[in-house]
Structure formats: structure tokens, C-alpha cells
Write an enzyme that holds these catalytic residues in place. Sequence first.
Site, PDB file in Angstrom:
ATOM      1  CB  SER A 141      -0.896   0.017   1.244  1.00  0.00           C
ATOM      2  OG  SER A 141      -1.471   1.296   1.446  1.00  0.00           O
ATOM      3  CE1 TYR A 154      -4.192  -2.244   4.868  1.00  0.00           C
ATOM      4  CE2 TYR A 154      -3.260  -0.157   4.140  1.00  0.00           C
ATOM      5  CZ  TYR A 154      -3.840  -1.378   3.850  1.00  0.00           C
ATOM      6  OH  TYR A 154      -4.064  -1.738   2.536  1.00  0.00           O
TER       7      TYR A 154
END
Length: 248
Positions: A141, A154
Site C-alpha cells: 500500500s 496498517y
Amino acid sequence: MTVQPNGLAERRIVITGGGRGLGRVVAEDLLRHGARVVIVGRKSTVTQWIQEHHAGSAVTADVTDAAQLAAAFAEAAARLGGLDVVFANAGVSRPGPLAVTPPANFTTVLETNVVGTFLTLQAAVPYLAESGSARFIALSSALAQRIAPGAGAYSISKAAIETLVRVAAIELAPQSISVNALSPGFIDEGMGRDLIANPPVWDRYLPTIAAGRPGRAEEIAGVARFLAGPDSDYVNGHVLEVNGGLAF
């Protein structure tokens, strides 16, 4: 479904978390381009996938369970006659400031995203090693390298995945297995859809995208197709960012 012939014809591919969100779009794109695809997911998403995709196949497994993954990959390889590509796409997010994130939430993110990718790699390697030109693709990501308040767990998990990719690329190269990461920015599918639907948050990040818009899931699928196909033969240990020129 119209199949578009190219270098993916008959490529044998497994995608974890392929029953929904971005993984689903990638799986459908690969099917359209002639690949043979098995998704791995939880029972509810697997059931729906089978109902909707007669050209695809699915097996049930929790990516945090090594035994379930081993069984799932054995079944997938038996159905396909081997494996050429594995896309470790399954992931979760539990937003919140690190100082007050419940330990159980932090652990869930790391177990699913990092341990899940690690276990997927271990389950996949015995089959990929027989391919002769195999790919292992992990989903990273943009937040692996950029600080966004509230995305700590995350971001940490995705940064760990990028290191896993670089290590595995060196270790598995002698077996003709390339290992790369696909790193999307803000995308109109999956977790990105929820962020875009939150005006106070989205209004902050939209101006940081040079393209002036979120990415489309189909644009990420096209890059996944490149990493899965013959044109990426000499790409290894790389984190390929697809984010429209993200700068924050």
C-alpha cells in the site's frame, strides 16, 4: 465472459482474498485475459464467487491458518495441474491512533496482513518451484511509506510486507520464482472506497494526488496482470507503486 488472448493464456493463478474488493476485480480481469484462476477466501465469499463465476474456481481457507492454507494450495494445484502465479491479496485494516489501538486490533492486522502473506508464501513455494517461471505477488500500500494518522497498524503491516518481498526475492530467485509487491494508492474499491466516502478525510488527501482523482480498480488489475505475465520476467524484489502521483 469474453477472453482476450495474451501471454496469460492458461497461466495458473491463485489469489487469496479474491472474492471481494480489489482482489475480486483482479481475479475477474485475469479470467478475461485467459488465465485459469482459483481464489482462496472465507466460506461466504467463496460461495458467492462460485455462484457468479463459472470460469473460475475457489477453495476455502483462513490465511492465518497454515494447515488450512496448505490444504487449499494442494487442492488448487490439483485442480489447475500446478501453479504459476500466486497473488497474496488478503488483508484487513483496523484504523485508530497507535496509542489507543486495542492490542487485539493491532494483532489482527499483523496476523492477517503479514503472517498471512508469510504463510501464503510458504504454502505456495513448493508448487511455484515446479513452474519454471513463477511469480509471487504481495499486496502492499502507499501507506507503507507514508505517514497517515490513524493508519499505524496498517502501515506497519504493509512496510513489513515490502521487506518480506525483498528478502524472498533473493532467496527464491534460484528456484525461478520472482517476488514483487503491488502498492496501490487511493483506489475506488475495497478499503479505499470507504475512505473516499468520508468527506473530511478524502478532502485532505485528494489534493495530494497529481492525477486529481482516485485510481480505478481496473487500473490496478492491469498492473497485476503485468506482474503475473511474461513481460515482467526481469522484475524481481520490486515494489511497484500505482498511485497517480501521490505526494504527502
